[in-house]
Scaffold this active site. Sequence first.
Site, PDB file in Angstrom:
ATOM      1  N   LYS A   1       0.807  -1.223   0.000  1.00  0.00           N
ATOM      2  CA  LYS A   1       0.000   0.000   0.000  1.00  0.00           C
ATOM      3  C   LYS A   1       0.839   1.271   0.000  1.00  0.00           C
ATOM      4  O   LYS A   1       2.016   1.262   0.350  1.00  0.00           O
ATOM      5  CB  LYS A   1      -0.998  -0.031   1.158  1.00  0.00           C
ATOM      6  CG  LYS A   1      -2.198  -0.923   0.774  1.00  0.00           C
ATOM      7  CD  LYS A   1      -3.369  -0.833   1.685  1.00  0.00           C
ATOM      8  CE  LYS A   1      -4.495  -1.700   1.086  1.00  0.00           C
ATOM      9  NZ  LYS A   1      -5.585  -1.929   2.034  1.00  0.00           N
TER      10      LYS A   1
ATOM     11  N   ARG B   1      -4.076 -10.018   4.561  1.00  0.00           N
ATOM     12  CA  ARG B   1      -4.420 -10.033   3.135  1.00  0.00           C
ATOM     13  C   ARG B   1      -3.236  -9.482   2.348  1.00  0.00           C
ATOM     14  O   ARG B   1      -2.897  -8.306   2.486  1.00  0.00           O
ATOM     15  CB  ARG B   1      -5.669  -9.188   2.918  1.00  0.00           C
ATOM     16  CG  ARG B   1      -6.161  -9.149   1.476  1.00  0.00           C
ATOM     17  CD  ARG B   1      -7.405  -8.275   1.359  1.00  0.00           C
ATOM     18  NE  ARG B   1      -7.917  -8.223   0.012  1.00  0.00           N
ATOM     19  CZ  ARG B   1      -7.447  -7.395  -0.931  1.00  0.00           C
ATOM     20  NH1 ARG B   1      -6.484  -6.567  -0.652  1.00  0.00           N
ATOM     21  NH2 ARG B   1      -7.966  -7.420  -2.138  1.00  0.00           N
TER      22      ARG B   1
HETATM   23  C1  7PM Z   1      -5.272   0.075  -5.535  1.00  0.00           C
HETATM   24  C2  7PM Z   1      -5.450   0.595  -4.254  1.00  0.00           C
HETATM   25  C3  7PM Z   1      -5.489  -1.245  -5.802  1.00  0.00           C
HETATM   26  C4  7PM Z   1      -5.851  -0.229  -3.248  1.00  0.00           C
HETATM   27  C5  7PM Z   1      -5.889  -2.080  -4.775  1.00  0.00           C
HETATM   28  C6  7PM Z   1      -6.077  -1.550  -3.513  1.00  0.00           C
HETATM   29  C7  7PM Z   1      -8.334  -4.215   1.148  1.00  0.00           C
HETATM   30  C8  7PM Z   1      -9.371  -4.959   0.592  1.00  0.00           C
HETATM   31  C9  7PM Z   1      -8.341  -3.855  -0.974  1.00  0.00           C
HETATM   32  C10 7PM Z   1      -8.138  -4.261   2.556  1.00  0.00           C
HETATM   33  C11 7PM Z   1      -9.990  -5.773   2.641  1.00  0.00           C
HETATM   34  C12 7PM Z   1      -5.332  -3.468  -2.248  1.00  0.00           C
HETATM   35  C13 7PM Z   1      -6.426  -2.442  -2.376  1.00  0.00           C
HETATM   36  N1  7PM Z   1      -7.692  -3.550   0.148  1.00  0.00           N
HETATM   37  N2  7PM Z   1     -10.194  -5.738   1.306  1.00  0.00           N
HETATM   38  N3  7PM Z   1      -9.360  -4.714  -0.739  1.00  0.00           N
HETATM   39  N4  7PM Z   1      -9.005  -5.060   3.248  1.00  0.00           N
HETATM   40  N5  7PM Z   1     -10.801  -6.534   3.406  1.00  0.00           N
HETATM   41  O1  7PM Z   1      -4.203  -3.025  -1.925  1.00  0.00           O
HETATM   42  O2  7PM Z   1      -7.266  -3.592   3.141  1.00  0.00           O
HETATM   43  O3  7PM Z   1      -5.531  -4.638  -2.508  1.00  0.00           O
HETATM   44  S1  7PM Z   1      -7.986  -3.223  -2.545  1.00  0.00           S
END
Ligand code: 7PM
Length: 288
Positions: A221, A255
């Site tokens: 992130k 995750r």
């Molecule tokens: C761009 C920015 C692409 C952020 C993808 C993301 C989470 C999630 C995501 C989380 C849960 C990523 C995020 N983040 N579901 N879905 N918790 N439960 O880094 O922190 O995958 S999308």
Amino acid sequence: MFLQLPRRRLALDAPVVMGILNVTPDSFSDGGLHATRERALVRARQMAGEGAAIIDIGGESTRPGAAPVGEAEELDRVVPVIERLSREFDVVLSVDTAKPAVMREACRAGAEIINDINALRAESAVETATAAGAAVCLMHMQGEPRTMQQDPRYADVVAEVHGFLQERIQACQAAGIPRERLVLDPGFGFGKKLEHNLALLGRLDAFADLHCPLLVGLSRKSMFGQLLGQPVEGRLAGSLAGAVLAAWQGARILRVHDVGPTVEALKVAQSVKQAGASSHDSPNSQLG
Ligand code: 7PM
């Protein structure tokens, strides 16, 4: 501690890894839907081999500013992959969606966890999850993906996230989803600046009184980009440090994109935790 799934219980005495599986078109090749699905299956098999306990399957990018995906397209992406993986593996499957129709079809195809960044706030989402009998991850987000990072503000980020999750637990329980089926997630990066993410990561103990396992998503992130000046592909070390810090404070599901390295880092953290727990509770603990 465990998470109740439709067909079994997932043990969470030690932290487990949830591997991220994006079933979204590759921006470099344009192979169409079939190629997208095949690529996802290859990646899922790799993550299962590296020790993922859960695979989180998503057909829509939640990236801030990303183009929304229609319901039919999202179904076409995720349902066949879930059907195939549930026949092939014993690994728990999770569906990353905020759309009730996708939740319903994904669970029918074999998904046992609904991971909803909207915490079942969409019309009929709570009822759909109840009927599916699935476990649910309730994530905190301030605002909506398109605009959430514009100017997030909190008086007390830990208290506000706690209050939100408490309210969503109550909404789920009122609809018939028992606490044993719920997982909570502070939602790192979702309507949060670096200072908010750091405050949350240092205070995961504040959620213990909600009595649900915690899921933490820190992998690659932007907080690590801000802290370390690293692009997405250079954030593994930061992500591992984050996963270990979270697990040390009791987080039960991590995750991540990098399953193998995270499984190893968690094994180190868990071994130290176990040694600490057993060194002062029994006079014969050095024998065990
Ligand atoms: C761009 C920015 C692409 C952020 C993808 C993301 C989470 C999630 C995501 C989380 C849960 C990523 C995020 N983040 N579901 N879905 N918790 N439960 O880094 O922190 O995958 S999308």
